[in-house]
Design a protein around this motif. Structure first.
Motif, PDB file in Angstrom:
ATOM      1  N   LEU A  57       0.745  -1.027  -0.096  1.00 56.41           N
ATOM      2  CA  LEU A  57      -0.152  -0.359  -0.361  1.00 56.41           C
ATOM      3  C   LEU A  57       0.965   1.048  -0.283  1.00 56.41           C
ATOM      4  O   LEU A  57       0.386   2.024  -0.912  1.00 56.41           O
ATOM      5  N   SER A  58       1.811   1.309   0.640  1.00 60.57           N
ATOM      6  CA  SER A  58       2.739   2.486   0.858  1.00 60.57           C
ATOM      7  C   SER A  58       3.176   3.045  -0.476  1.00 60.57           C
ATOM      8  O   SER A  58       3.123   3.768  -1.325  1.00 60.57           O
ATOM      9  N   VAL A  59       3.998   1.711  -1.319  1.00 56.21           N
ATOM     10  CA  VAL A  59       4.613   1.922  -2.570  1.00 56.21           C
ATOM     11  C   VAL A  59       2.738   2.035  -3.834  1.00 56.21           C
ATOM     12  O   VAL A  59       3.838   3.269  -4.254  1.00 56.21           O
ATOM     13  N   PHE A  60       2.000   1.579  -3.309  1.00 60.77           N
ATOM     14  CA  PHE A  60       0.943   2.226  -3.971  1.00 60.77           C
ATOM     15  C   PHE A  60       0.759   3.290  -3.852  1.00 60.77           C
ATOM     16  O   PHE A  60       0.154   4.575  -4.748  1.00 60.77           O
ATOM     17  N   VAL A  61       0.392   3.783  -2.768  1.00 59.53           N
ATOM     18  CA  VAL A  61       0.465   5.607  -2.377  1.00 59.53           C
ATOM     19  C   VAL A  61       2.153   6.424  -2.993  1.00 59.53           C
ATOM     20  O   VAL A  61       1.326   8.114  -3.523  1.00 59.53           O
ATOM     21  N   ILE A  62       3.131   5.677  -3.463  1.00 61.56           N
ATOM     22  CA  ILE A  62       4.093   6.563  -3.309  1.00 61.56           C
ATOM     23  C   ILE A  62       3.999   6.749  -5.027  1.00 61.56           C
ATOM     24  O   ILE A  62       4.742   7.666  -5.687  1.00 61.56           O
ATOM     25  N   ALA A  63       3.204   6.103  -5.903  1.00 60.36           N
ATOM     26  CA  ALA A  63       3.503   5.639  -7.101  1.00 60.36           C
ATOM     27  C   ALA A  63       2.484   6.632  -7.658  1.00 60.36           C
ATOM     28  O   ALA A  63       2.178   7.259  -9.169  1.00 60.36           O
ATOM     29  N   THR A  64       1.693   6.763  -6.955  1.00 63.40           N
ATOM     30  CA  THR A  64       0.615   7.273  -7.524  1.00 63.40           C
ATOM     31  C   THR A  64      -0.435   8.578  -6.626  1.00 63.40           C
ATOM     32  O   THR A  64      -0.979   9.642  -7.707  1.00 63.40           O
ATOM     33  N   ILE A  65       0.338   9.303  -6.493  1.00 61.88           N
ATOM     34  CA  ILE A  65      -0.200  10.455  -5.547  1.00 61.88           C
ATOM     35  C   ILE A  65      -0.119  11.310  -6.468  1.00 61.88           C
ATOM     36  O   ILE A  65      -0.593  12.497  -6.022  1.00 61.88           O
ATOM     37  N   THR A  66       1.670  11.293  -6.556  1.00 63.91           N
ATOM     38  CA  THR A  66       1.962  12.690  -7.593  1.00 63.91           C
ATOM     39  C   THR A  66       0.629  12.763  -9.211  1.00 63.91           C
ATOM     40  O   THR A  66       1.025  13.101  -9.876  1.00 63.91           O
ATOM     41  N   ARG A  67      -0.635  11.834  -9.464  1.00 69.61           N
ATOM     42  CA  ARG A  67      -0.868  11.538 -10.352  1.00 69.61           C
ATOM     43  C   ARG A  67      -2.300  12.225 -10.185  1.00 69.61           C
ATOM     44  O   ARG A  67      -2.909  11.787 -11.272  1.00 69.61           O
ATOM     45  N   VAL A  68      -2.399  12.597  -9.250  1.00 62.47           N
ATOM     46  CA  VAL A  68      -4.118  13.537  -8.994  1.00 62.47           C
ATOM     47  C   VAL A  68      -4.697  14.265  -9.724  1.00 62.47           C
ATOM     48  O   VAL A  68      -3.738  15.300  -9.437  1.00 62.47           O
ATOM     49  N   ASP A  69      -5.499  13.851  -9.845  1.00 60.87           N
ATOM     50  CA  ASP A  69      -5.989  15.319 -10.308  1.00 60.87           C
ATOM     51  C   ASP A  69      -6.706  16.625  -9.301  1.00 60.87           C
ATOM     52  O   ASP A  69      -7.901  16.032  -8.895  1.00 60.87           O
ATOM     53  N   GLY A  70      -6.321  17.962  -9.187  1.00 56.62           N
ATOM     54  CA  GLY A  70      -7.278  18.846  -8.952  1.00 56.62           C
ATOM     55  C   GLY A  70      -8.286  18.783  -8.513  1.00 56.62           C
ATOM     56  O   GLY A  70      -9.405  18.723  -7.979  1.00 56.62           O
ATOM     57  N   ALA A  71      -9.297  18.718  -9.959  1.00 58.11           N
ATOM     58  CA  ALA A  71      -9.906  19.043 -10.384  1.00 58.11           C
ATOM     59  C   ALA A  71     -10.807  17.934 -10.017  1.00 58.11           C
ATOM     60  O   ALA A  71     -12.498  18.313  -9.689  1.00 58.11           O
ATOM     61  N   GLN A  72     -10.537  16.892  -9.458  1.00 57.85           N
ATOM     62  CA  GLN A  72     -11.735  15.639  -8.927  1.00 57.85           C
ATOM     63  C   GLN A  72     -12.019  15.780  -7.362  1.00 57.85           C
ATOM     64  O   GLN A  72     -12.961  15.291  -7.480  1.00 57.85           O
ATOM     65  N   TYR A  73     -11.651  17.109  -6.917  1.00 53.22           N
ATOM     66  CA  TYR A  73     -11.951  17.148  -5.523  1.00 53.22           C
ATOM     67  C   TYR A  73     -13.265  18.327  -5.502  1.00 53.22           C
ATOM     68  O   TYR A  73     -13.024  18.773  -4.687  1.00 53.22           O
ATOM     69  N   GLU A  74     -13.102  18.841  -6.627  1.00 54.19           N
ATOM     70  CA  GLU A  74     -14.849  20.144  -6.301  1.00 54.19           C
ATOM     71  C   GLU A  74     -15.745  19.384  -6.963  1.00 54.19           C
ATOM     72  O   GLU A  74     -15.725  19.131  -8.321  1.00 54.19           O
ATOM     73  N   PRO A  75     -17.205  19.485  -6.642  1.00 55.01           N
ATOM     74  CA  PRO A  75     -16.652  20.533  -5.503  1.00 55.01           C
ATOM     75  C   PRO A  75     -16.352  19.289  -4.266  1.00 55.01           C
ATOM     76  O   PRO A  75     -16.412  18.003  -4.297  1.00 55.01           O
ATOM     77  N   PHE A  76     -15.575  19.542  -2.970  1.00 53.99           N
ATOM     78  CA  PHE A  76     -15.649  18.866  -2.068  1.00 53.99           C
ATOM     79  C   PHE A  76     -16.802  18.264  -1.282  1.00 53.99           C
ATOM     80  O   PHE A  76     -17.191  17.051  -1.089  1.00 53.99           O
ATOM     81  N   PHE A  77     -17.573  19.255  -1.006  1.00 50.26           N
ATOM     82  CA  PHE A  77     -18.813  18.673  -0.321  1.00 50.26           C
ATOM     83  C   PHE A  77     -20.222  19.020  -1.218  1.00 50.26           C
ATOM     84  O   PHE A  77     -21.232  19.368  -1.313  1.00 50.26           O
ATOM     85  N   ASP A  78     -19.588  17.647  -2.092  1.00 55.88           N
ATOM     86  CA  ASP A  78     -21.100  16.627  -2.948  1.00 55.88           C
ATOM     87  C   ASP A  78     -21.938  17.170  -2.359  1.00 55.88           C
ATOM     88  O   ASP A  78     -22.856  17.938  -3.890  1.00 55.88           O
ATOM     89  N   ASP A  79     -22.903  16.076  -1.915  1.00 53.70           N
ATOM     90  CA  ASP A  79     -23.476  16.146  -1.474  1.00 53.70           C
ATOM     91  C   ASP A  79     -24.445  16.506   0.129  1.00 53.70           C
ATOM     92  O   ASP A  79     -24.785  15.928   1.067  1.00 53.70           O
ATOM     93  N   GLY A  80     -23.362  17.467   0.648  1.00 50.12           N
ATOM     94  CA  GLY A  80     -23.237  18.862   1.585  1.00 50.12           C
ATOM     95  C   GLY A  80     -23.026  17.986   2.982  1.00 50.12           C
ATOM     96  O   GLY A  80     -22.355  16.713   2.981  1.00 50.12           O
TER      97      GLY A  80
END
Length: 753
Positions: free
Chosen positions: A158-181
């Protein structure tokens, strides 16, 4: 001959078992479901769920170090609240862990199917489940070692998974953060909360933990922090790299995350090779996580029938421990067999969801159990770890747990009710006739109080022979001669017995704006007060000194005087009891809270004829010794008899009644006045008042009034005193400080008196 379990689990194994019980569906199955409910705020839902588990984890850590027995939270609830609640919690948690273990095995097969086409998910799950059952039969040490290996490999992947993928996240996918309130966040929190259930389950094998006072709390919080950190980090990655719609519908969200990451140009392998390696690693991690969850489920779930059998709530066969492997073979076989049956025959996912609400209910009961133990004077309760933030953390755990249940869907709520009804039905049908005990927090407190009454009374009566004590009679400025005489009637016999000096002090109070030096002149009233006090000294043949103090606040002046003079006992009149006075604070409460010595309050009523004095004994050992000393002294001078009345509650055990009888016999030997012992087998105030009929004077205990609890539930002494026509003496020992404001509520709930 009873066999014990071997203590083979060290700190690493404790962390591994607890972590393995949590890291499973929370990462590999639930993120997609929770994402559908909350959108990107599912990240916060996992953090919030971890916070909600903390009160139960703190309570489990303390209770586990005080009672390191197999059975975990069942044992704590059964000992604290009683066998009926224990049966419900034990059977319900047993069922819940079996359902969760079965769900983990089935969920693991979905991941395995990504690489290997399985003819049947259920059949593969049954095979792996059988292997886990055999491992658990061979010994807990082997189970702990297997769990440690699986968890270490899992965390690395799991640690390797996080290290390998965390740089590939797309900030736009966190908006809107409270999608369902807010509602979506709460719904997701209720869904993922069961992911942390394993943090408390390690206490089920506390009897097999080496040095539980250290390893249990460290293992609990180490695993909770580690798991929460991994959950939040991995869900953050999942939300950032997987298409929201795909993630919300996914049964294998970790594989979807691997597919979504572009692998071109990474290291020296081509993207197809890297993709295959990444998927294979994630499948391995998923299988390890879900199998470790199932393994921990077999290990911890099997200890519940073991503990319940020891307590006669299940048949004796479940308590059988193998002579060689030191494992509860019957409990493991039945638990494992039930899990295999669930895999094959039942809709595991739906049933596991219904068990989630019950788990939250168990969290609340554990918090309530800790409160019950803390608020009773239990001699043997000596945990190595004390939960910080008591009692507010436990109150938060109870309130938040009930709130979370109220926000769940109807199916989990009905499931929790169904499990509760099933547990209660089993108790009424099978276990009720086999047990004759109350919760330890109730029964042990009663029995221990009876034992301590004897030793504390002996100590107090022995100390009473010491010369040199000083007794303060604190008079208000409006005190009448009748009141002075009444207070001296109480103080003089005690002074004669102790060889004490009595100081009769009148405390005059003047307004704040009035200078004290202008109020110190002697008045005709002051001269009259001194003259009649001299007459009382001659009448009672005791050493009496008289004084007057002028102050702006009488209650502070009384306490300051007692501290300055080293007074050993304060005797004063009692304030009238009313909810309004309790709301705004009573002078007598402030004096009790701050006085450096014992305090006695005397209610109005003449003592001209005293042939019998009734004393209502307490359930704590603090006030009774002082009451017995005072009563024996007063009765000795008046030539009166003593009647000790003990309210034993509804359906007291024979052992408890024998303890009280021994107590009464000991009082008869130690008191100079003739003693009669009366036991009231009821919690009803009317029955207690009726038992006091015929006495010329009654002596009760009192403690400081806490505003909110005592506004809701009047103290027993207040209720009894209000019903009596005889004069009443209220006794408060300096030792009888309330631990928290919860004590009157606990007394009302547990003892209903």
């Amino acid at each position: 001959m009873t066999k014990d379990l071997e203590r083979d689990l060290g700190l690493v194994s404790v962390v591994a078992i607890s972590t393995g019980a949590m890291i499973g569906s929370g990462i590999f199955v639930l993120p997609g479901i929770a994402m559908n409910e909350a959108g990107p705020s599912v990240i916060l839902a996992f953090a919030l769920a971890a916070v909600l588990v903390v009160p139960a984890a703190l309570s489990i850590a303390e209770l586990g170090t005080a009672m390191p027995d197999a059975g975990g939270d069942y044992v704590f609830i059964e000992r604290g609240i009683g066998p009926a609640a224990g049966t419900i919690a034990g059977l319900g948690t047993w069922l819940m862990l079996m359902f969760k273990g079965a769900l983990a095995l089935v969920g693991g097969m979905f991941y395995l199917d990504v690489l290997v086409q399985l003819p049947s998910h259920a059949a593969a799950a049954v095979v792996i489940g059988t292997v886990l059952i055999l491992i658990n039969l061979f010994g807990v040490k082997q189970t702990g070692q297997l769990q440690s290996i699986m968890v270490v490999v899992l965390i690395v992947i799991l640690s390797v998974f996080v290290i390998a993928t965390i740089t590939r996240v797309d900030g736009a996918q966190y908006e809107p953060f409270f999608d369902d309130g807010y509602s979506g966040l709460i719904a997701a929190t209720t869904t993922v909360l069961v992911s942390y259930a394993g943090v408390t389950k390690i206490a089920a094998v506390a009897e097999e933990i080496e040095n539980p006072g250290r390893n249990l709390p460290l293992g609990l919080f180490g695993s909770l922090i580690l798991t929460a950190f991994l959950y939040i980090l991995i869900v953050f990655v999942l939300v950032g790299v997987v298409d929201p719609a795909q993630l919300a519908d996914s049964n294998i969200p970790m594989v979807d995350a691997v597919d979504a990451v572009g692998w071109a140009g990474v290291w020296v392998l081509d993207s197809a090779q890297l993709l295959f390696i990444a998927v294979a690693a994630i499948v391995l991690a998923a299988i390890l996580a879900l199998v470790s969850t199932a393994n921990a489920g077999v290990l911890t779930a099997s200890r519940y029938p073991l503990a319940m059998s020891r307590d006669d709530l299940l048949p004796d066969q479940f308590a059988h421990v193998h002579s060689r492997f030191r494992t509860p073979t019957t409990a493991i076989l039945v638990t494992g067999g039930a899990m295999l049956f669930i895999i094959v025959a039942l809709p595991v996912e739906d049933i596991a969801k219904t068990a989630g609400a019950f788990q939250i209910l168990v969290y609340a009961l554990v918090c309530a159990s800790l409160i019950a133990f803390r608020e009773r004077p239990l001699e043997w309760y000596d945990p190595d770890f004390h939960a910080p933030g008591y009692p507010w953390v436990q109150i938060f755990g109870i309130v938040s747990g009930l709130y979370i249940i109220s926000q769940m869907d109807l199916l989990p709520q009905v499931g929790a009710v169904g499990i509760t009804v099933f547990g209660l039905a089993w108790y009424l049908w099978y276990a009720r006739s086999k047990v004759d005990r109350e919760g330890v927090a109730v029964d042990a407190a009663r029995r221990q109080a009876g034992r301590q009454f004897v030793s504390e009374t002996e100590s107090r009566l022995d100390e009473a022979t010491t010369d040199g004590d000083e007794i303060l009679i604190a008079l208000r400025q409006d005190a009448s001669r009748l009141e002075e005489n009444r207070l001296l009637q109480v103080a003089a016999p005690v002074a004669q017995t102790r060889g004490s000096q009595i100081r009769v002090v009148r405390f005059d109070e003047v307004p704040d704006q009035y200078p004290l030096d202008q109020a110190t002149g002697q008045t005709p009233s002051d001269i009259e007060f001194e003259e009649r006090t001299d007459d009382l000294a001659d009448q009672y043949d005791v050493d009496i000194e008289v004084g007057e103090i002028v102050s702006h606040d009488t209650k502070h002046a009384v306490v300051n005087y007692a501290e300055r003079r080293g007074v050993d006992l304060i005797i004063t009149r009692s304030d009238p009891v009313s909810r309004l006075r309790t709301l705004f604070g009573r002078d007598s409460d402030w004096i009790m809270e701050h006085a450096p010595c014992d305090v006695v309050f005397v209610q109005p009523g003449a003592f001209d004829s005293l042939s019998e004095l009734a004393i209502v004994t307490d359930r704590s050992p603090f006030n009774d010794p002082l009451k017995i000393e005072l009563a024996d002294a007063i009765a000795g001078v008046a030539g009166a008899n003593l009647r000790f009345v003990f309210a034993a509650g509804d359906d007291p055990s024979e052992q408890y009644l024998e303890t009280i009888q021994d107590y009464h016999d000991e009082l008869d030997n130690r008191c100079y006045a003739p003693v009669e012992g009366v036991v009231v087998k009821s919690d009803d105030t009317d029955a207690l008042v009726e038992s006091l009929a015929g006495a010329d004077m009654v002596m009760l205990s009192t403690v400081t009034h806490r505003r909110l609890p005592d506004l809701l539930f009047a103290q027993r002494s207040d209720r009894v005193a209000a019903r009596l026509d005889q004069p009443v003496i209220l006794v408060h020992s300096q030792k009888s400080r309330r631990t928290t404001f919860l004590e009157p509520i606990i007394d009302r709930v547990l003892f209903r008196s």
